[in-house]
Design an enzyme around this catalytic site. Structure first.
Site, PDB file in Angstrom:
ATOM      1  N   ASP A  28      39.150  63.161 111.016  1.00 13.73           N
ATOM      2  CA  ASP A  28      39.934  61.977 111.390  1.00 13.73           C
ATOM      3  C   ASP A  28      40.413  61.275 110.112  1.00 13.73           C
ATOM      4  O   ASP A  28      39.610  60.960 109.231  1.00 13.73           O
ATOM      5  CB  ASP A  28      39.004  61.056 112.215  1.00 13.73           C
ATOM      6  CG  ASP A  28      39.733  59.901 112.872  1.00 13.73           C
ATOM      7  OD1 ASP A  28      40.945  60.002 113.096  1.00 13.73           O
ATOM      8  OD2 ASP A  28      39.051  58.892 113.172  1.00 13.73           O
ATOM      9  N   HIS A  29      41.693  61.030 110.005  1.00 10.72           N
ATOM     10  CA  HIS A  29      42.283  60.323 108.852  1.00 10.72           C
ATOM     11  C   HIS A  29      41.938  60.944 107.497  1.00 10.72           C
ATOM     12  O   HIS A  29      41.498  60.234 106.577  1.00 10.72           O
ATOM     13  CB  HIS A  29      41.886  58.839 108.844  1.00 10.72           C
ATOM     14  CG  HIS A  29      42.431  58.058 109.992  1.00 10.72           C
ATOM     15  ND1 HIS A  29      43.748  57.648 110.072  1.00 10.72           N
ATOM     16  CD2 HIS A  29      41.845  57.639 111.139  1.00 10.72           C
ATOM     17  CE1 HIS A  29      43.940  56.998 111.221  1.00 10.72           C
ATOM     18  NE2 HIS A  29      42.798  56.985 111.884  1.00 10.72           N
TER      19      HIS A  29
ATOM     20  N   ASP B 251      46.478  62.183 107.071  1.00 11.57           N
ATOM     21  CA  ASP B 251      47.089  60.867 107.268  1.00 11.57           C
ATOM     22  C   ASP B 251      47.746  60.426 105.969  1.00 11.57           C
ATOM     23  O   ASP B 251      47.125  59.786 105.125  1.00 11.57           O
ATOM     24  CB  ASP B 251      46.033  59.855 107.715  1.00 11.57           C
ATOM     25  CG  ASP B 251      46.637  58.477 107.937  1.00 11.57           C
ATOM     26  OD1 ASP B 251      47.878  58.337 107.767  1.00 11.57           O
ATOM     27  OD2 ASP B 251      45.891  57.539 108.265  1.00 11.57           O
TER      28      ASP B 251
ATOM     29  N   ASP C 250      36.334  54.959 119.140  1.00  9.77           N
ATOM     30  CA  ASP C 250      35.172  54.823 118.269  1.00  9.77           C
ATOM     31  C   ASP C 250      34.514  53.459 118.480  1.00  9.77           C
ATOM     32  O   ASP C 250      33.322  53.358 118.786  1.00  9.77           O
ATOM     33  CB  ASP C 250      35.627  54.990 116.811  1.00  9.77           C
ATOM     34  CG  ASP C 250      34.463  54.983 115.839  1.00  9.77           C
ATOM     35  OD1 ASP C 250      33.308  55.052 116.283  1.00  9.77           O
ATOM     36  OD2 ASP C 250      34.701  54.896 114.621  1.00  9.77           O
TER      37      ASP C 250
ATOM     38  N   HIS D 140      43.033  49.803 114.664  1.00  9.84           N
ATOM     39  CA  HIS D 140      41.594  50.112 114.739  1.00  9.84           C
ATOM     40  C   HIS D 140      40.772  48.841 114.955  1.00  9.84           C
ATOM     41  O   HIS D 140      41.222  47.753 114.617  1.00  9.84           O
ATOM     42  CB  HIS D 140      41.128  50.757 113.431  1.00  9.84           C
ATOM     43  CG  HIS D 140      41.650  52.155 113.234  1.00  9.84           C
ATOM     44  ND1 HIS D 140      41.972  52.665 112.013  1.00  9.84           N
ATOM     45  CD2 HIS D 140      41.892  53.150 114.114  1.00  9.84           C
ATOM     46  CE1 HIS D 140      42.391  53.914 112.145  1.00  9.84           C
ATOM     47  NE2 HIS D 140      42.359  54.232 113.409  1.00  9.84           N
TER      48      HIS D 140
ATOM     49  N   GLY E 229      43.264  53.953 117.652  1.00 15.92           N
ATOM     50  CA  GLY E 229      42.949  52.564 117.970  1.00 15.92           C
ATOM     51  C   GLY E 229      42.980  52.314 119.470  1.00 15.92           C
ATOM     52  O   GLY E 229      43.514  51.306 119.929  1.00 15.92           O
TER      53      GLY E 229
ATOM     54  N   SER F 144      40.373  52.032 121.675  1.00 14.07           N
ATOM     55  CA  SER F 144      39.218  51.426 122.356  1.00 14.07           C
ATOM     56  C   SER F 144      39.679  50.296 123.271  1.00 14.07           C
ATOM     57  O   SER F 144      40.613  49.553 122.936  1.00 14.07           O
ATOM     58  CB  SER F 144      38.202  50.893 121.335  1.00 14.07           C
ATOM     59  OG  SER F 144      37.359  51.942 120.918  1.00 14.07           O
TER      60      SER F 144
END
Ligand code: PH4
Ligand code: ZN
Length: 307
Positions: free
Chosen positions: A82-83, A104, A255, A180, A211, A213
């Protein structure tokens, strides 16, 4: 079975649902994700950031996921970086056994982002690993933002089309107004769904929502009820997640929700019994609560039964 992320996402793209991409830093989160996938027959993407890799090690995270994938052989799973911020970081993850990587380079110029992404794609595709890239910046859209400012931060559909053609990237994360963490929107939640639909129409590949969530009310209440403070927090409403899937999102990154839920349960045990020090008594309820939250999320994403 541990497979290329592209195999998981191509199916989701063709059938119009989204797969949850859940972040891990440790064994317990990975166990909770696999248990949820097993109970719902959902494909999953397990992802680790560079921070997670610094904490636990790429090889260790790979071994955890590989071992669990052997315990649940019927669950299609990809292990995703991730990223990843550099080509080197992606190469290290691939060498450790990751089956999908994100480069990223969204903070670089458009041309640099294109070139770095193409370099990673060429390497990754030669060893059957899928690649994600990002266009635009992850920032919440403020209520009073003007069109010019929005164009400067959010994905540009023309650029997206050119980017995908040039790089041959497998999946793309277009910035459409998410960010995020636990504080995503200052005013009312707002995402640019028209822009998302235009990117999907032009690119016709799996798309990714970072982002994502939701911070459901019961999760915030549990965290605050056990002594935490999440004043002013706001997530992406469930309806927005569903709308984004209709607009072409096939990978939903989550996350923050897992972290909040996990920590609330740890605190609940600590508050209830001040003399408890058996760490399994803290970790088991935390794992269970995260598993339940993930099952609920899989139902919203439409990945249930898609193994
Ligand atoms: N991510 C998670 C990024 C986690 O450095 P780090 O380990 O803290 O990075 O990529 C997401 O898109 C998660 O979004 P969320 O905050 O809404 O859950
Ligand atoms: Zn992200």
């Amino acid at each position: 079975m541990l497979i290329n992320g592209n195999d998981i996402l191509a199916k989701a793209h063709n059938e119009g649902y989204a797969v949850g991409a859940f972040n891990i830093n440790n064994l317990e989160m990975a166990q909770a994700i696999f248990q949820a996938a097993n109970e719902t027959n959902s494909p999953i993407i397990i992802q680790a950031s560079e921070g997670a890799i610094k904490y636990a090690g790429a090889k260790m995270l790979y071994r955890i996921v590989k071992t669990l994938s052997e315990e649940y052989p019927h669950i299609p799973v990809a292990l995703h970086l991730d990223h990843g911020t550099t080509v080197g970081s992606c190469v290290k993850a691939i060498r450790a056994g990751f089956t999908s990587v994100m480069i990223d380079a969204s903070h670089h110029s458009f041309e640099e982002n294109k070139d770095m992404t193409k370099t990673v794609v060429d390497i990754a595709h030669s060893v059957n690993v899928g690649v994600e890239a990002e266009l635009g910046r992850l920032m919440g859209i403020e209520d009073n933002i003007v069109v010019d400012e929005m164009d400067a931060v959010l994905v540009n559909p023309n650029e997206a089309e050119e980017f995908v053609k040039y790089t041959k990237v497998d999946y793309l994360a277009p910035a459409i107004g998410t960010s995020h963490g636990a504080f995503k929107f200052k005013g009312e939640p707002k995402l640019d769904f028209d822009r998302l639909a235009e990117v999907k129409r032009r690119c016709n590949i799996p798309l990714v929502l970072h982002g994502a969530s939701a911070i459901p009310e019961y999760v915030r209440e549990r965290f605050e009820g056990t002594g935490g403070d999440l004043k002013g927090s706001k997530g992406v409403p469930f309806d927005f997640l569903k709308e984004s899937i209709k607009g072409g999102i096939n990978k939903i990154n989550t996350d923050t929700d897992l972290r909040i839920m996990f920590m609330a349960e740890i605190r609940a045990v600590a508050n209830k019994n001040l003399s408890e020090f058996d760490i399994r008594k803290f970790l088991n309820p935390a794992k269970d609560a995260v598993k339940k939250l993930i099952i609920e999320r899989m139902e919203i994403l439409g990945s249930v039964g898609k193994v």
